[in-house]
Design a protein around this motif. Structure first.
Motif, PDB file in Angstrom:
ATOM      1  N   THR A 173       1.013  -1.126   0.026  1.00 42.01           N
ATOM      2  CA  THR A 173       0.178  -0.043   0.193  1.00 42.01           C
ATOM      3  C   THR A 173       0.723   1.285   0.063  1.00 42.01           C
ATOM      4  O   THR A 173       0.297   2.438   0.010  1.00 42.01           O
ATOM      5  N   CYS A 174       2.041   1.288   0.399  1.00 42.71           N
ATOM      6  CA  CYS A 174       3.004   2.269   0.296  1.00 42.71           C
ATOM      7  C   CYS A 174       3.504   2.574  -1.154  1.00 42.71           C
ATOM      8  O   CYS A 174       3.994   1.653  -1.898  1.00 42.71           O
ATOM      9  N   LYS A 175       3.305   3.820  -1.631  1.00 45.04           N
ATOM     10  CA  LYS A 175       3.362   4.170  -2.889  1.00 45.04           C
ATOM     11  C   LYS A 175       4.570   5.237  -2.948  1.00 45.04           C
ATOM     12  O   LYS A 175       4.747   5.815  -2.326  1.00 45.04           O
ATOM     13  N   PRO A 176       4.942   5.322  -4.188  1.00 45.59           N
ATOM     14  CA  PRO A 176       6.342   6.258  -4.496  1.00 45.59           C
ATOM     15  C   PRO A 176       5.769   7.543  -4.254  1.00 45.59           C
ATOM     16  O   PRO A 176       4.684   8.099  -4.650  1.00 45.59           O
ATOM     17  N   VAL A 177       6.530   8.564  -3.801  1.00 46.56           N
ATOM     18  CA  VAL A 177       6.218   9.960  -3.887  1.00 46.56           C
ATOM     19  C   VAL A 177       6.883  10.673  -5.116  1.00 46.56           C
ATOM     20  O   VAL A 177       6.413  12.034  -5.055  1.00 46.56           O
ATOM     21  N   SER A 178       7.628  10.114  -5.869  1.00 45.28           N
ATOM     22  CA  SER A 178       7.945  10.737  -7.155  1.00 45.28           C
ATOM     23  C   SER A 178       8.121   9.303  -8.088  1.00 45.28           C
ATOM     24  O   SER A 178       8.515   8.480  -7.818  1.00 45.28           O
ATOM     25  N   THR A 179       7.902  10.045  -9.475  1.00 37.82           N
ATOM     26  CA  THR A 179       7.956   8.925 -10.411  1.00 37.82           C
ATOM     27  C   THR A 179       9.222   9.148 -11.283  1.00 37.82           C
ATOM     28  O   THR A 179       9.707   8.314 -12.268  1.00 37.82           O
ATOM     29  N   ASP A 180       9.852  10.395 -11.330  1.00 38.87           N
ATOM     30  CA  ASP A 180      11.047  10.378 -12.246  1.00 38.87           C
ATOM     31  C   ASP A 180      12.079  11.357 -11.496  1.00 38.87           C
ATOM     32  O   ASP A 180      12.013  12.561 -11.652  1.00 38.87           O
ATOM     33  N   PRO A 181      13.085  10.749 -10.971  1.00 34.80           N
ATOM     34  CA  PRO A 181      13.260   9.200 -10.576  1.00 34.80           C
ATOM     35  C   PRO A 181      12.148   8.767  -9.530  1.00 34.80           C
ATOM     36  O   PRO A 181      11.386   9.706  -9.007  1.00 34.80           O
ATOM     37  N   VAL A 182      11.957   7.391  -9.455  1.00 37.89           N
ATOM     38  CA  VAL A 182      11.177   6.718  -8.747  1.00 37.89           C
ATOM     39  C   VAL A 182      11.756   6.764  -7.265  1.00 37.89           C
ATOM     40  O   VAL A 182      12.764   6.409  -6.842  1.00 37.89           O
TER      41      VAL A 182
END
Length: 593
Positions: free
Chosen positions: A301-310
């Motif tokens: 359930t923990c998701k990344p706070v940024s996608t580029d970079p991850v």
């Protein structure tokens, strides 16, 4: 045998070159431009400065003209605006422009007319320099079958027309090679034999880095060799151009696509007192066909706070982080792994598993990250620290920190000190192991023990039981003898796991027993200076005295200015009085005539 054969071929090639040179028309100064009607011709042109020469090519037959500038040498540092070859599709320079050749042309230029006439103009600037050009043209029918073609497989073969027999005259073949994305192309010639001359002006093979012949020339070759070329991308263009004489067997070549090695794992881990941050390069994921949606932690359930970079950033005690107390250190571990699509039976993607560990050791924090690609493990290591601070408080409630610096106190006043650990792990415990005082902030001079190995060394020291992330104690203010005005405190802090028996729960122990005991992590913190209030009063008295002296000086200066002003007024009055007295003026004498 092959070397011996080449030995006998070289004189023959040299003789053929000389024979062809005799057929070249030399058109240097003073001749500048002309009209040409021959079906094909080679031109060696030599020009100097300030030239503006026009060549017109035209025939009655309904054929197309192909013209190739196989060698050109302009004045160094010349620009396309001041020195160039302009090629026009028609009988004059007023015809449509086909293209331009100049000093920065990165190709072997070839132009084709749309009819039976073509014009080219060469202009040079005022720089004194010998320009050299080699041009050849020929007429051909557009219906003529062209060689070359497009190649798109991962590998393939190229051969010149009629190979291994002699290639035909006036050949112009273009091969476009394109392989898979992110690959490169390696072109290896197994056999190569074209007409030889110093600048490859007659017959040549040109290789371009890309799918066009306008720019990106990798190389131009002729003669006898086995050249190799490699592109920087998944596109390459190969051109074979021949004139009307001296044909040889040509070439046979093979190309193969080169897939780049997967990039090194571009990942990093940062550990602080309360957080763990895992960073994964987007390009690294792309190389395996993944993106941020394919990654998950122990707690999905923990998701990344940024996608580029991850970027995954989360408290140490969350997202399924596993904590392990090993006595001499505490380890926080979480795993970031790729999850394959659930609706597929097979996959051709490599699985990636990133094991992130924050290791809190004695006197240091070690950050370790393991990256696993189908059981291939790679890791990086860096260093961090727990965040610890110490402050004075105004009472034993430890609710209001003292913010002033220096902290002025009365002699023998009770001082309250608190050490704080800034961490999200609720099971950590803080223990004040040692505190020493010094009149200097570098603790290089005399020191005085307040606490040593958890034992109170000063009669006024009282330590409080450890509570959550705080270590607390109090003592009475003092001063160092020999006129030292300040007191600084430096404390060694131990951080332990409260769920196990540790040094933080043992309290005061002897040095011998302490050597057999262990603790998890150690930090130093410094606070100060502490000064006596009488020093503050002395400083205030000094400021007041200085203010009084300043006021006294101001009064003296003002009195002096007033005195000078009065003197000036008196002198002015006296001068005015004497000016008005009779007998002191000047009277004009009357003339006796």
């Amino acid at each position: 045998m092959r070397a011996l054969r080449r030995f006998f071929l070289l004189p023959l090639l040299a003789a053929l070159i000389l024979a062809e040179d005799n057929s070249i028309e030399f058109m240097g100064a003073p001749r500048c431009g002309t009209s040409l009607t021959d079906p094909n011709k080679s031109l060696k042109i030599d020009l100097n400065s300030d030239a503006n020469c026009v060549w017109q090519i035209e025939r009655n037959e309904n054929q197309t003209i192909r013209i190739i500038f196989s060698y050109f040498k302009f004045a160094p540092s010349s620009s396309c605006e001041t020195e160039s070859i302009n090629v026009y599709d028609g009988p004059s320079s007023n015809s449509p422009l086909l293209g331009q050749v100049c000093n920065n042309t990165d190709a072997v230029p070839m132009f084709e007319s749309s009819s039976n006439s073509l014009t080219f103009l060469i202009k040079t600037n005022s720089v004194a320099f010998a320009r050299n050009f080699f041009v050849f043209y020929y007429f051909f029918s557009p219906e003529t079958t062209r060689c070359g073609g497009s190649l798109t497989g991962p590998s393939g073969t190229l051969i010149s027309p009629n190979y291994p027999s002699s290639y035909p005259p006036f050949t112009y073949c273009v091969w476009h090679i394109q392989t898979a994305k992110k690959s490169k192309i390696n072109l290896q010639f197994k056999d190569f034999f074209l007409e030889l001359d110093q600048n490859c002006q007659f017959d040549f093979l040109a290789v371009y880095d890309g799918l066009t012949t306008n720019t990106g020339l990798i190389g131009k070759v002729c003669g006898v060799s086995r050249p190799t070329f490699q592109s920087s991308s998944n596109g390459m263009t190969v051109v074979l151009s021949t004139d009307y004489a001296n044909s040889y067997r040509g070439f046979s070549a093979q190309y193969t696509s080169i897939l780049p090695d997967p990039p090194e794992p571009d990942t990093s881990l940062t550990c602080s007192s309360d957080r763990m941050e895992i960073v994964v390069s987007k390009d690294y994921l792309d190389s395996f066909g993944y993106n941020e949606t394919h990654l998950q932690l122990n707690d999905p359930t923990c998701k990344p706070v940024s996608t580029d970079p991850v970027i995954f950033s989360f408290p140490l005690s969350s997202c399924g982080t596993i904590k392990k107390d090993e006595g001499h250190r505490i380890t926080y571990t979480n795993i970031l792994l790729t999850v394959s699509e659930t609706d597929k039976i097979i996959t051709r993607k490599k699985s990636i598993q990133i094991v992130a560990k924050c290791i809190m050791e004695n006197n240091s924090t070690v950050e370790v990250i393991y990256v696993t690609e189908n059981d291939l493990i790679k890791n990086t290591t860096s260093v961090g620290r727990y965040n610890v601070s110490m402050s004075f408080y105004d009472s034993d409630s430890f609710s209001s920190p003292v913010l002033q610096s220096p902290y002025y106190v009365d002699l023998n006043q009770t001082l309250f000190a608190q050490v704080s650990l800034h961490s999200s792990d609720p099971d950590l415990l803080v223990f004040v192991d040692t505190c020493v005082a010094s009149p200097q902030p570098d603790f290089g001079s005399v020191t005085y023990d307040l606490i040593r190995s958890g034992c109170n060394k000063d009669d006024t020291v009282v330590t409080y039981p450890p509570i959550e992330h705080y270590g607390r104690f109090k003592f009475n203010a003092f001063r160092f003898l020999r006129s030292f005005s300040s007191v600084y405190l430096q404390c060694d802090i131990l951080i332990c796991d409260s769920t196990t028996n540790s040094r933080c729960t043992e309290g005061c122990i002897s040095r011998q027993k302490r050597a057999a005991s262990s603790y998890t992590w150690k930090a130093k913190t410094v606070v100060g200076p502490i000064r006596l209030k009488r020093d503050l009063r002395a400083a205030d008295h000094s400021d007041a005295e200085e203010t009084s002296n300043l006021q006294r000086k101001s009064f003296y200066i003002l009195s002096f200015v007033a005195l000078i002003s009065n003197v000036i007024i008196v002198v002015a009055t006296i001068l005015k009085y004497y000016k008005r007295q009779p007998g002191y003026g000047y009277q004009k004498l009357q003339s006796s005539y």
